[in-house]
Structures are given as C-alpha cells and as structure tokens.
Enzyme design. Structure first.
Site, PDB file in Angstrom:
ATOM      1  N   GLU A 128     -40.085   1.017 -27.821  1.00  0.00           N
ATOM      2  CA  GLU A 128     -39.572   2.300 -27.309  1.00  0.00           C
ATOM      3  C   GLU A 128     -40.729   3.230 -26.917  1.00  0.00           C
ATOM      4  O   GLU A 128     -40.650   3.963 -25.923  1.00  0.00           O
ATOM      5  CB  GLU A 128     -38.695   2.944 -28.388  1.00  0.00           C
ATOM      6  CG  GLU A 128     -38.243   4.369 -28.146  1.00  0.00           C
ATOM      7  CD  GLU A 128     -37.062   4.483 -27.196  1.00  0.00           C
ATOM      8  OE1 GLU A 128     -37.197   3.995 -26.066  1.00  0.00           O
ATOM      9  OE2 GLU A 128     -36.044   5.063 -27.577  1.00  0.00           O
ATOM     10  N   THR A 181     -38.072   9.958 -19.638  1.00  0.00           N
ATOM     11  CA  THR A 181     -38.162  10.646 -20.935  1.00  0.00           C
ATOM     12  C   THR A 181     -39.492  11.396 -21.048  1.00  0.00           C
ATOM     13  O   THR A 181     -39.527  12.536 -21.520  1.00  0.00           O
ATOM     14  CB  THR A 181     -38.018   9.623 -22.088  1.00  0.00           C
ATOM     15  OG1 THR A 181     -36.738   9.023 -21.976  1.00  0.00           O
ATOM     16  CG2 THR A 181     -38.135  10.285 -23.450  1.00  0.00           C
TER      17      THR A 181
HETATM   18  N1  HSE Z   1     -35.008  12.316 -28.556  1.00  0.00           N
HETATM   19  C1  HSE Z   1     -35.483  11.769 -27.337  1.00  0.00           C
HETATM   20  C2  HSE Z   1     -35.720  12.902 -26.353  1.00  0.00           C
HETATM   21  C3  HSE Z   1     -34.472  10.815 -26.795  1.00  0.00           C
HETATM   22  O1  HSE Z   1     -34.816  13.733 -26.234  1.00  0.00           O
HETATM   23  O2  HSE Z   1     -36.781  12.972 -25.734  1.00  0.00           O
HETATM   24  C4  HSE Z   1     -34.855  10.164 -25.512  1.00  0.00           C
HETATM   25  O3  HSE Z   1     -35.620   9.030 -25.699  1.00  0.00           O
END
Ligand code: HSE
Length: 306
Positions: A128, A181
């Site tokens: 990830e 992201t």
């Molecule tokens: N918690 C993460 C974000 C989830 O909001 O950046 C996305 O990978």
C-alpha cells in the site's frame, strides 16, 4: 493445493471522522486474483487485466506486499500472481489495498495459513505504501478482516474489529476521474486547530459507540469531517451538491471515500440506500462527468476464496 482464486473487496477508508484509522468493507465491488505456487523461487506477476499496472514485482503493489511476506519465509518454491482488476486505481475505494491484501491472503492460504490477519496487514502495508507514499492501513484492515475496523496503531499493527449494524447500507458514487492518494494528502494542512480536533475525535468516539449499539441516530450525528473535507472536497467536482442530495434523500451521512474522488453515504435500510443512489445518480448525470454507482451492504467477511 497449488493454486487459489480469491476475491479482494473494495473498501471505504476514513468514514468521515476517522482519517487514516477507520474503514469498512464493500461487497459489490472488488478484484479477483489467482495465486499459484511454482517451482521457480521468487514472486512473479504474470497477468494483469482491467488496468495498466506494472508487471515488475518491485513496482507493483501486489508484488511488493507478496515480497514482504516471501522474505519472511524460507521456501524452495515461488509464486505467480494474476490480477483481474475491477477497482480503478485512484478511485478512493481502496484499489491498491485490494491488490496488496489479495496477494498475501492467497499466498498465506497456499502456505497453510502460517500468518494471522494482523501479520498479513503488516506485509500488505508495504505494498500500500508504494501507491500512497506513506504507511497506513485503514483500507487494508477492512479488506482483510471485513466489516468496520479501527487501526489502533501501525507500529505495531493493532486492528480492532467493530460491529456492523445489520441495517446499514452504503451507496458509493465514483466519478470517473483519478485523484492520486499522494496528491490528495498533499493538500491537507500540516497543523490542525484544537477546536476542530476536539470535534473530530468526539465524532469518531461517538461513531464507534454508535456502531456497537446500532444507534442509527448517533451514526447520523457523528458522520462529519471538519478537518480534511474542506480541503479535499475541492478536488472532487460537485462534491457539496452530491453530499447535500444524499442527505436530502435520507442518508444518515455522506463524505469523501478515502482520498476521493468517490463519495460514500451510509443509510439505514436498503430502500433508503437505493433512493440515495437514484438521487445521486440524477444529480451527477447533469455534470457531464461519467460515473459508476453502487449500493452495498457492509461486507463482514472481507477477502475470500472463490
Ligand atoms: N486514509 C487514507 C487517506 C486513505 O485518506 O489518505 C486513502 O488511501
């Protein structure tokens, strides 16, 4: 058993007030993967369908998490991975997490399940991280454990499984644009105002309590993001309009799914979730941006063999 086919589900991270810690698992969307034991040592990505992703093991999310596990075992064979990707990368519903989880889950089954789900999360975090440029597990944990999960910490990994009220349904709209992201994290403020932080952690605490007590009214009043949403919503065309539409149609709450651009809402009952779907669909059809929309119950099983 030398080969296994698995379904690795999409997930919604953050769930409004739980940035980087809270998530839940969807059942209507996900990737399929085939993991195969081979005589040659190493990890090989041999097929990718659906989206254009790297075949080099070290550059592929599923490959990196698989390597993290492979380096922790001592075997004289290797694994091939085939990826049938349905979750669009950069969609905000845990595309990279599904890949990262699928490879380690499948390998673990073929190895006779030597690792528990917490250990699988540790391996999957490595995969990830290459997609989002930082380590977090709020998509990985619900994909592995199913249901709602809270990531208490990532070093060491501690995952709390939360109950899913039985009438809770999600409606997710996915505008067909990509928000990476890493980019969506880059727009976030470095510092947070104390009064906003107080509101956010009060809502997170009350949402967790509401899940334990199936208190739908408390879910409704807790589903708020006063910290990230004002910044991130600017990356999502027509976000405020869609959110308002969902709430007017009866949703308990709505917000950005993960880092966007998908928008999630939670409703009590499938009928309301379907009404929310129709209303969101109508609102977004006017924008000229193509989209996908799904209604899903909370998937309490997570990644599974098919
Ligand atoms: N918690 C993460 C974000 C989830 O909001 O950046 C996305 O990978």
């Amino acid at each position: 058993m030398n080969e296994i086919k698995i379904f690795s589900p999409a997930t919604v991270a953050n769930v409004a007030c739980g940035f980087d810690v809270l998530g839940f698992c969807l059942d209507s969307v996900g990737d399929e993967m085939i993991i195969r034991k081979i005589d040659k040592k190493g990890i090989y990505i041999t097929k990718i369908e659906g989206f254009d992703l790297p075949y080099e093991t070290e550059l592929n999310v599923a490959g990196v998490s698989a390597l993290a596990m492979y380096n922790a075992i001592d075997v004289n064979f290797g694994f091939e991975i085939e990826i049938y990707k349905n979750i669009k990368p950069g969609s905000g519903i845990g595309s990279s997490a599904a890949s990262a989880v699928g490879s380690v889950f499948g390998m673990n089954v073929l190895l006779g399940n030597p690792f528990n789900k917490t250990q699988l999360t540790e391996f999957a975090i490595k995969g990830e991280a290459i997609a989002s440029k930082c380590e977090h597990a709020d998509n990985l944990a619900p994909a592995l454990f199913g249901g709602f999960t809270l990531v208490k910490s990532i070093a060491p990994v501690q995952i709390l499984e939360l109950p899913s009220p039985k009438d809770l349904y999600a409606t997710i709209i996915h505008p067909q644009i990509e928000v990476k992201t890493s980019e969506s994290r880059a727009v976030l403020p470095k510092d947070v105002q104390l009064n906003k932080a107080i509101e956010q952690w009060a809502n997170l605490g009350s949402l967790v309590h509401a899940l334990h007590t199936s208190n739908y009214n408390l879910i409704k009043t807790s589903l708020k993001d006063v910290i990230m949403e004002p910044y991130r919503s600017q990356l999502i065309p027509h976000f405020n309009e869609v959110k308002e539409t969902a709430l007017k149609a009866g949703a308990l709450g709505a917000g950005i799914s993960g880092s966007g651009p998908s928008i999630f809402s939670l409703s009590k009952g499938i009928d309301t979730a379907n009404k929310v779907k129709e209303a969101m669909q109508k609102a977004y059809s006017k924008t000229g941006i193509t989209f996908e929309i799904h209604v899903s119950k909370i998937n309490i099983e997570g990644v599974k063999i098919i």
